[in-house]
Design an enzyme around this catalytic site. Structure first.
Site, short mmCIF file in Angstrom:
data_model
loop_
_atom_site.label_atom_id
_atom_site.label_comp_id
_atom_site.label_asym_id
_atom_site.label_seq_id
_atom_site.Cartn_x
_atom_site.Cartn_y
_atom_site.Cartn_z
N GLY A 1 2.50 4.46 1.05
CA GLY A 1 2.55 5.10 2.36
C GLY A 1 2.74 4.06 3.31
O GLY A 1 3.16 4.41 4.59
N CYS A 2 3.16 3.05 2.97
CA CYS A 2 3.21 1.59 4.09
C CYS A 2 4.68 1.57 4.00
O CYS A 2 5.16 1.35 3.04
CB CYS A 2 2.30 0.73 3.52
SG CYS A 2 1.85 -0.63 5.08
N VAL A 3 5.15 1.52 5.23
CA VAL A 3 6.78 1.35 5.26
C VAL A 3 7.11 0.08 5.79
O VAL A 3 6.33 -0.75 6.53
CB VAL A 3 7.40 2.39 6.00
CG1 VAL A 3 7.73 3.41 5.17
CG2 VAL A 3 6.93 2.78 7.40
N PRO B 1 0.83 -1.25 -0.05
CA PRO B 1 0.05 -0.13 -0.04
C PRO B 1 1.01 1.17 0.03
O PRO B 1 1.96 1.45 0.66
CB PRO B 1 -0.70 -0.12 1.17
CG PRO B 1 -0.68 -1.33 1.68
CD PRO B 1 0.52 -2.16 1.04
#
Lengths: 120, 98, 111
Positions: free
Chosen positions: C109-111, C107
């Protein structure tokens, strides 16, 4: 936490440069911070919302449908400058999402109200 | 000479430069420059003026990507990548305006 | 790039195990990735994975967890549209794990 007014100002056409996609990604990421976010589309930025983009032949990912996801991210304030549309032979009907069309003066006034303006 | 333009006409004054300096040959609009060749666009008049001395082409895949294939102005010919190559081959020299 | 082997076919994945090419996805690939993640795919798991794949098809992105939770609640009912339910199914993060199993990118913005 105090809420600040953030505005992302988009002024470049999509697909010819990376600005439009970069802006969109930053908007989606920062949506998590629950701020008062507005998106402004002026100058060639209005083309980012043009219906009917088909990018297969230029072998580039078509991110136009992603603007329709903004609503689900609670980003509902989309503003388009009327004069920018007119200079390009476009009308509100050419756009793929619901927007508020503002004249230049109103758009400028809205920019003045912001705490933070990020330009792409 | 073939003149290739790739930036939006409302972002750079390339069409004005070409109106002043362009002699003959052809203009090929690619990437964001194809927007100049769309109905109702502020730069469409400049393009019409340019047509009096040059042939004008626009790259079809770039028109499609920007959702404007259906509003190409009269007098501009859409070309695919093969047509792009042919134009370069047909002209003795070419200039890419950046 | 690393590869995974499914039904005798070698499929390219990135360092974290996400498919490099979305078109390589199949239900067998999904089951294989789930196994690597120590998950056994139940009907409830499939419901979320399929929902994500539909979302991606429509919007060309994988949604953030918050957005996914809300959207699932709307489509599948409030009992499923909450993070407790989704984390029970996908302990390492519903967006992250379910996206990987669904053959989608991580996704945004998912780190």
């Amino acid at each position: 936490m105090t809420t600040k007014k953030f505005m992302f100002v988009n002024r470049k056409a999509p697909y010819g440069s990376i600005y439009a996609l970069e802006s969109l990604e930053v908007v989606l990421i920062t949506a998590a911070f629950d701020q008062d976010v507005s998106l402004a589309f002026v100058d060639d930025g209005v083309y980012q919302l043009k219906k009917g983009c088909q990018t297969k032949a230029i072998e580039t990912k078509n991110f136009s449908p992603t603007y329709r996801a903004l609503d689900g991210y609670d980003i509902e304030k989309l503003y388009v400058e009327k004069e920018s549309l007119e200079a390009r032979g476009l009308t509100e009907d050419d756009l793929l999402v619901d927007v508020t069309v503002l004249d230049s003066q109103s758009m400028g006034a809205l920019m003045e109200e912001q705490d933070v303006v990020l330009s792409f | 000479m073939l003149h290739i333009i790739n930036k939006s006409p409302l972002d750079r004054p390339t069409l004005d430069s070409l109106l002043r300096m362009g002699q003959s040959g052809a203009v090929l609009l690619i990437e964001d420059a194809v927007l100049a060749a769309t109905q109702g666009h502020a730069a469409a008049e400049k393009l019409r003026a340019l047509m009096t001395k040059m042939q004008v082409f626009a790259l079809a895949p770039d028109l499609e990507a920007r959702g404007v294939s259906d509003r190409l102005i009269d007098g501009v010919t859409g070309v695919d990548y093969g047509g792009f190559v042919d134009l370069v081959a047909e002209h003795p020299n070419c200039q890419s305006w950046l | 790039m690393p590869n995974i082997e499914v039904n005798g076919k070698s499929i390219e994945v990135d360092e974290e195990g996400y498919l490099v090419n979305l078109s390589d996805w199949s239900e067998d690939v999904a089951n294989h990735i789930a196994q690597v993640e120590n998950l056994s795919m139940s009907e409830s798991h499939w419901e979320v994975v399929n929902f994500l794949r539909d979302y991606y098809e429509e919007f060309q992105i994988a949604p953030a967890v918050r957005v996914l939770t809300k959207a699932i609640g709307k489509k599948l009912g409030a009992d499923k549209g909450n993070s407790t339910y989704l984390y029970e199914l996908f302990p390492y993060g519903p967006a992250k794990q379910a996206c990987k199993i669904g053959g989608l990118p991580k996704p945004t913005g998912c780190v």
